[in-house]
Scaffold this active site. Structure first.
Site, PDB file in Angstrom:
ATOM      1  N   HIS A 139       6.617  33.605 -17.456  1.00 15.85           N
ATOM      2  CA  HIS A 139       6.272  33.739 -18.873  1.00 15.85           C
ATOM      3  C   HIS A 139       5.796  35.161 -19.167  1.00 15.85           C
ATOM      4  O   HIS A 139       5.101  35.785 -18.360  1.00 15.85           O
ATOM      5  CB  HIS A 139       5.200  32.726 -19.262  1.00 15.85           C
ATOM      6  CG  HIS A 139       5.740  31.344 -19.471  1.00 15.85           C
ATOM      7  ND1 HIS A 139       4.958  30.220 -19.408  1.00 15.85           N
ATOM      8  CD2 HIS A 139       7.003  30.919 -19.746  1.00 15.85           C
ATOM      9  CE1 HIS A 139       5.709  29.142 -19.642  1.00 15.85           C
ATOM     10  NE2 HIS A 139       6.950  29.554 -19.849  1.00 15.85           N
ATOM     11  N   ASP A 149       3.578  36.489 -21.030  1.00 17.12           N
ATOM     12  CA  ASP A 149       2.152  36.826 -21.029  1.00 17.12           C
ATOM     13  C   ASP A 149       1.616  36.992 -19.612  1.00 17.12           C
ATOM     14  O   ASP A 149       0.455  37.389 -19.431  1.00 17.12           O
ATOM     15  CB  ASP A 149       1.338  35.788 -21.806  1.00 17.12           C
ATOM     16  CG  ASP A 149       1.488  34.376 -21.254  1.00 17.12           C
ATOM     17  OD1 ASP A 149       2.562  34.068 -20.705  1.00 17.12           O
ATOM     18  OD2 ASP A 149       0.543  33.580 -21.394  1.00 17.12           O
ATOM     19  N   HIS A 177       3.884  23.476 -13.918  1.00 24.67           N
ATOM     20  CA  HIS A 177       3.956  24.296 -15.139  1.00 24.67           C
ATOM     21  C   HIS A 177       5.388  24.653 -15.509  1.00 24.67           C
ATOM     22  O   HIS A 177       5.920  24.146 -16.492  1.00 24.67           O
ATOM     23  CB  HIS A 177       3.096  25.545 -15.007  1.00 24.67           C
ATOM     24  CG  HIS A 177       3.057  26.402 -16.232  1.00 24.67           C
ATOM     25  ND1 HIS A 177       2.716  25.893 -17.477  1.00 24.67           N
ATOM     26  CD2 HIS A 177       3.335  27.717 -16.427  1.00 24.67           C
ATOM     27  CE1 HIS A 177       2.773  26.855 -18.366  1.00 24.67           C
ATOM     28  NE2 HIS A 177       3.151  27.974 -17.754  1.00 24.67           N
ATOM     29  N   ASP A 195      -1.061  29.570 -15.175  1.00 27.85           N
ATOM     30  CA  ASP A 195      -0.948  28.206 -15.678  1.00 27.85           C
ATOM     31  C   ASP A 195      -0.553  27.266 -14.540  1.00 27.85           C
ATOM     32  O   ASP A 195       0.249  27.610 -13.677  1.00 27.85           O
ATOM     33  CB  ASP A 195       0.133  28.140 -16.769  1.00 27.85           C
ATOM     34  CG  ASP A 195      -0.185  29.055 -17.935  1.00 27.85           C
ATOM     35  OD1 ASP A 195      -0.791  28.587 -18.902  1.00 27.85           O
ATOM     36  OD2 ASP A 195       0.174  30.242 -17.857  1.00 27.85           O
ATOM     37  N   GLU A 214      -6.274  30.062 -14.856  1.00 29.73           N
ATOM     38  CA  GLU A 214      -5.962  30.001 -16.288  1.00 29.73           C
ATOM     39  C   GLU A 214      -6.774  28.873 -16.922  1.00 29.73           C
ATOM     40  O   GLU A 214      -6.977  27.812 -16.326  1.00 29.73           O
ATOM     41  CB  GLU A 214      -4.473  29.723 -16.469  1.00 29.73           C
ATOM     42  CG  GLU A 214      -4.012  29.569 -17.902  1.00 29.73           C
ATOM     43  CD  GLU A 214      -3.576  30.872 -18.522  1.00 29.73           C
ATOM     44  OE1 GLU A 214      -3.504  30.950 -19.762  1.00 29.73           O
ATOM     45  OE2 GLU A 214      -3.289  31.820 -17.755  1.00 29.73           O
TER      46      GLU A 214
END
EC number: 3.1.27.-
Length: 316
Positions: free
Chosen positions: A70, A72, A157, A178, A203
């Site tokens: 991801h 981020d 995730h 995550d 996270e």
């Protein structure tokens, strides 16, 4: 106890731009290198100036670890390695290595080619960055040098997401971006060996969020599919055209496709989603990766990577 220093370079008190500098046993490790999607200037990147005001980062970092694909968590990686300057090893799992450059190039096209923004990495920089990646296998102990070792564990995730146990001598840190402790149709639950790290970094974006059950969300989705089919594939307020569900490969797509794929009369007495009305187009590129290790639940290798569903059954 020897000092372990943890410095957030991003995402310390907000969501996005995940990047944490850990100093342990004389080693400096960068954990994730993400981008903040809410900014259109240099604030989108982590504050690398904390590491050094001048020169490249190579002399100040022993390695970089990316938890998953991801943006981020990995979006600033080419900026860090090619524009700021880092030539050391970048560790990530095999699926993350396969998917990461696809998402980076897609975001570059949107940011540079369509929006015309500057001070951004190029396609070549993405390729050069990925040449520095060292793939990790689950449960594989990797010696970065004589003192620093890493071990990756399954985080759930999304495909390829990992948590990492970092050891230097008798000191240790567990880092996870995550993770998901609830298995679904697509991915299993996070798992790690029993251990007692000196520090756990996790996270916590949705730590206090209570969500509806997965079954309820699936039923709501299937009802909307059924309503679209009854309208002949038209959108609710659209007299013409197909009702499309467009979704990237961030994990939820595959769960939805698994729900559609496994529906039969016993699971779906109302026949909410007859299979003949659905066409699925999916990228084939990750099949070898899925066979290599147990990254997913069941046989979902035909449901990756990018998905387009046409509700009226016509080709897209």
């Amino acid at each position: 106890m020897p000092e372990i220093k943890v410095t957030p370079l991003g995402a310390g008190q907000d969501v996005g731009r995940s990047c944490i500098l850990v100093s342990i046993g004389g080693k400096n490790i960068m954990l994730d290198c993400g981008m903040h999607m809410g900014y259109n200037d240099d604030r989108r990147f982590p504050d690398f100036s904390y590491i050094t005001q001048n020169g490249r980062l190579t002399d100040f970092l022993d390695c970089v670890i990316i938890s998953h694909f991801h943006l981020d968590h990995c979006g600033a990686l080419p900026y860090m390695s090619e524009m700021v300057g880092y030539d050391g090893p970048i560790y990530m799992t095999h699926p993350t290595k396969a998917i990461c450059p696809i998402l980076l190039e897609d975001f570059r096209k949107i940011t540079v080619d369509k929006k015309g923004e500057t001070n951004f990495f190029t396609s070549q920089m993405i390729k050069d960055c990925m040449k520095k990646v060292v793939p990790l296998n689950l449960h594989q102990t990797v010696q970065v040098d004589d003192e620093l070792e890493l071990k990756a564990y399954y985080a759930g995730h999304v495909l390829g997401a990992a948590m990492v146990l970092i050891k230097v001598g008798s000191e240790s840190v567990v880092y996870t971006g995550d993770y998901n402790m609830t298995p679904d149709r697509h991915l299993g639950a996070a798992w790690i060996d029993k251990c007692r790290p000196d520090i756990l970094i996790s996270e916590s974006t949705y730590a206090t969020t209570i969500r509806d059950s997965k079954r309820c969300r699936e039923r709501d989705f299937l009802k909307k599919v059924h309503e679209s089919i009854e309208r002949g594939g038209k959108g609710e307020n659209e007299p013409e055209g197909s009702d499309l569900l467009l979704h990237g490969a961030d994990g939820e797509s595959q769960s939805l496709l698994q729900a559609l794929h496994h529906l039969d009369q016993s699971e779906d007495p109302e026949n909410l989603c007859p299979e003949e009305h659905v066409r699925v187009q999916a990228h084939q590129g990750l099949r070898p990766l899925l066979r290599r290790q147990s990254w997913t639940h069941g046989d979902v290798s035909h449901l990756h990577v990018f998905v387009v569903i046409c509700m009226d059954g016509n080709e897209v």
